[in-house]
Design a protein around this motif. Structure first.
Motif, mmCIF file in Angstrom:
data_model
loop_
_atom_site.group_PDB
_atom_site.id
_atom_site.type_symbol
_atom_site.label_atom_id
_atom_site.label_comp_id
_atom_site.label_asym_id
_atom_site.label_seq_id
_atom_site.Cartn_x
_atom_site.Cartn_y
_atom_site.Cartn_z
ATOM 1 N N GLN A 184 47.120 60.801 56.997
ATOM 2 C CA GLN A 184 48.463 60.380 56.568
ATOM 3 C C GLN A 184 48.464 59.008 55.919
ATOM 4 O OE1 GLN A 184 51.144 60.436 59.867
ATOM 5 N NE2 GLN A 184 51.547 62.645 59.719
ATOM 6 N N LYS A 185 47.767 58.080 56.554
ATOM 7 C CA LYS A 185 47.741 56.709 56.019
ATOM 8 C C LYS A 185 47.083 56.673 54.651
ATOM 9 C CE LYS A 185 48.101 53.705 60.048
ATOM 10 N NZ LYS A 185 48.887 52.511 59.723
ATOM 11 N N LEU A 186 45.987 57.410 54.506
ATOM 12 C CA LEU A 186 45.308 57.439 53.206
ATOM 13 C C LEU A 186 46.208 58.064 52.153
ATOM 14 C CD1 LEU A 186 41.647 58.435 54.207
ATOM 15 C CD2 LEU A 186 42.414 56.225 53.310
ATOM 16 N N GLU A 187 46.895 59.134 52.537
ATOM 17 C CA GLU A 187 47.778 59.801 51.575
ATOM 18 C C GLU A 187 48.895 58.876 51.111
ATOM 19 O OE1 GLU A 187 47.461 64.580 52.527
ATOM 20 O OE2 GLU A 187 48.880 63.392 53.697
ATOM 21 N N SER A 188 49.536 58.175 52.048
ATOM 22 C CA SER A 188 50.661 57.344 51.621
ATOM 23 C C SER A 188 50.183 56.116 50.849
ATOM 24 C CB SER A 188 51.545 56.954 52.806
ATOM 25 O OG SER A 188 50.814 56.225 53.731
ATOM 26 N N GLU A 189 48.991 55.609 51.199
ATOM 27 C CA GLU A 189 48.460 54.476 50.442
ATOM 28 C C GLU A 189 48.039 54.916 49.032
ATOM 29 O OE1 GLU A 189 48.698 51.392 51.420
ATOM 30 O OE2 GLU A 189 47.668 50.562 49.661
ATOM 31 N N ILE A 190 47.431 56.095 48.922
ATOM 32 C CA ILE A 190 47.060 56.610 47.597
ATOM 33 C C ILE A 190 48.312 56.857 46.763
ATOM 34 C CG2 ILE A 190 46.144 58.661 46.399
ATOM 35 C CD1 ILE A 190 43.883 58.713 48.445
ATOM 36 N N ASP A 191 49.373 57.303 47.421
ATOM 37 C CA ASP A 191 50.637 57.515 46.719
ATOM 38 C C ASP A 191 51.130 56.202 46.107
ATOM 39 O OD1 ASP A 191 52.771 59.346 46.020
ATOM 40 O OD2 ASP A 191 54.024 58.116 47.337
ATOM 41 N N ARG A 192 51.022 55.135 46.899
ATOM 42 C CA ARG A 192 51.431 53.816 46.412
ATOM 43 C C ARG A 192 50.578 53.387 45.212
ATOM 44 N NH1 ARG A 192 53.604 51.121 50.789
ATOM 45 N NH2 ARG A 192 51.827 51.731 52.061
ATOM 46 N N ILE A 193 49.255 53.559 45.345
ATOM 47 C CA ILE A 193 48.343 53.181 44.257
ATOM 48 C C ILE A 193 48.665 53.988 42.997
ATOM 49 C CG2 ILE A 193 45.932 53.272 43.495
ATOM 50 C CD1 ILE A 193 45.179 52.909 46.508
ATOM 51 N N ARG A 194 48.954 55.267 43.191
ATOM 52 C CA ARG A 194 49.258 56.145 42.071
ATOM 53 C C ARG A 194 50.494 55.669 41.311
ATOM 54 N NH1 ARG A 194 50.425 62.463 41.822
ATOM 55 N NH2 ARG A 194 52.258 61.886 42.992
ATOM 56 N N LYS A 195 51.510 55.291 42.075
ATOM 57 C CA LYS A 195 52.739 54.815 41.425
ATOM 58 C C LYS A 195 52.499 53.533 40.659
ATOM 59 C CE LYS A 195 56.191 57.147 44.194
ATOM 60 N NZ LYS A 195 56.065 57.421 45.641
ATOM 61 N N THR A 196 51.717 52.620 41.269
ATOM 62 C CA THR A 196 51.417 51.356 40.600
ATOM 63 C C THR A 196 50.668 51.595 39.295
ATOM 64 O OG1 THR A 196 51.200 50.387 42.787
ATOM 65 C CG2 THR A 196 50.392 49.080 40.942
ATOM 66 N N ARG A 197 49.656 52.473 39.334
ATOM 67 C CA ARG A 197 48.847 52.698 38.134
ATOM 68 C C ARG A 197 49.643 53.443 37.073
ATOM 69 N NH1 ARG A 197 42.544 53.267 39.870
ATOM 70 N NH2 ARG A 197 42.663 51.826 41.624
ATOM 71 N N GLN A 198 50.519 54.341 37.534
ATOM 72 C CA GLN A 198 51.364 55.077 36.603
ATOM 73 C C GLN A 198 52.249 54.111 35.816
ATOM 74 O OE1 GLN A 198 53.310 58.007 38.897
ATOM 75 N NE2 GLN A 198 52.976 59.609 37.387
ATOM 76 N N LYS A 199 52.832 53.178 36.555
ATOM 77 C CA LYS A 199 53.704 52.194 35.935
ATOM 78 C C LYS A 199 52.905 51.346 34.959
ATOM 79 C CE LYS A 199 57.176 48.736 36.970
ATOM 80 N NZ LYS A 199 56.590 47.769 36.014
ATOM 81 N N GLY A 200 51.683 50.962 35.349
ATOM 82 C CA GLY A 200 50.812 50.181 34.483
ATOM 83 C C GLY A 200 50.533 50.902 33.177
ATOM 84 N N LEU A 201 50.242 52.200 33.274
ATOM 85 C CA LEU A 201 49.950 52.981 32.073
ATOM 86 C C LEU A 201 51.172 53.104 31.183
ATOM 87 C CD1 LEU A 201 47.710 55.916 33.342
ATOM 88 C CD2 LEU A 201 47.041 53.988 31.917
ATOM 89 N N MET A 202 52.353 53.282 31.814
ATOM 90 C CA MET A 202 53.578 53.418 31.034
ATOM 91 C C MET A 202 53.869 52.123 30.286
ATOM 92 S SD MET A 202 55.833 55.693 33.615
ATOM 93 C CE MET A 202 57.405 54.959 33.225
#
Ligand code: GTP
Ligand code: MG
Length: 271
Positions: A184-202
């Protein structure tokens, strides 16, 4: 530094994960080499033997009553464990090496799986440990995703890749998080990283017409759903399992393998 020459036709399993997670401790348990307690600085490939009591995929059609399957008679099954250094400064090298290994078609010792080690005790105590483990795991999974998507492009068949085991290590410590929480912790942390990188790419592609960066976001760029390993399997075909264990041998544990048994079963299923 090779401690033992790697036989060319054997399957390889790559040990990845942050420094101190227990990769070398796992290898040492099986390789009979002198214990190495210092931080690894280079990758080593070592041929190890699967304990005869661990089932392997190739034997799945044989009956349990088949005498050729008895522990003492069965040929020992060997495979290669590739230990890698987990230090942050050496990570980009591990990532590009992994990409090379998984992309080459004529690999001598084909990579059959990745065992990603995390320290379940430090995950519960230090926020930085979770961030570090999850961002490394993110980068590894992104390599697997690139391999899947590229293969899919070059042939009509959908691409396949190797499975990944998250070895939630140090379960012998009472401070260790149980594997379900680690997941669970890895999933929610990866979710956070994903959102950050998505925003960076946008932000980076704002104003430009190029939008070919979908591959750069784990699990595709559909940001509405939160990240889960199950979705990664369903959508991309990357299989991730989280299994707890520990590399310390206990009294009365003949092959010193009680704590790593489930990981070896995971490996055995792929041999
Ligand atoms: P790097 O080489 O720096 O990437 O780290 P590593 O992943 O190879 O870690 P290593 O195997 O060297 O283990 C780090 C420390 O954790 C050592 O002191 C080990 O004895 C300890 N350790 C490893 N596995 C376990 C475990 O299952 N339980 C406990 N209690 N300690 C462990
Ligand atoms: Mg090491």
């Amino acid at each position: 530094l090779y401690r033992k020459a790697a036989s060319p036709s054997l399957s390889t399993f790559v040990l990845l994960g942050p420094s101190g997670a227990g990769k070398t401790a796992f290898l040492t348990l099986r390789s009979k080499a002198a214990p190495i307690t210092h931080t690894s600085q280079a990758s080593t490939s070592t041929t190890v033997t699967l304990p005869p009591s661990v089932p392997i995929f190739s034997n799945r059609y044989r009956s349990v009553n088949d005498s050729s399957l008895s522990d003492s008679k069965r040929n020992p099954v060997q495979y290669i464990l590739k230990d890698t250094p987990g230090h942050g400064k050496l990570r980009s090298a591990q990532i590009s090496q992994l990409q090379t290994d998984l992309s080459s078609k004529k690999e001598a010792s084909p990579t059959r799986g990745i065992v990603f080690f995390v320290d379940a005790a430090s995950l519960s105590e230090e926020a930085e440990s979770l961030r570090d483990s999850a961002s490394y795991l993110y980068d590894v999974l992104l390599v697997l995703q690139k391999v899947v998507l590229n293969k899919g492009k070059s042939s009509s068949k959908a691409g396949t890749t190797v499975p990944l085991l998250v070895a939630s290590n140090k379960q012998d410590l009472f401070t260790a998080l149980p594997p379900g929480s680690v997941r669970q912790k890895l999933e929610s942390e990866i979710d956070r990283i994903r959102k950050t990188r998505q925003k960076g790419l946008m932000d980076a592609s704002a104003g430009s017409e190029l939008n070919e960066d979908e591959d750069e976001i784990l699990g595709g760029d559909d940001g509405r759903e939160s990240f889960s390993f199950q979705a990664l399997e369903d959508d991309i075909g990357i299989k991730v399992e989280v299994i707890g264990g520990f590399t310390k041998a206990e009294d009365g544990d003949a092959d010193g393998g009680a704590g790593v048994r489930k990981w070896e079963e995971w490996i055995g299923k792929r041999l």
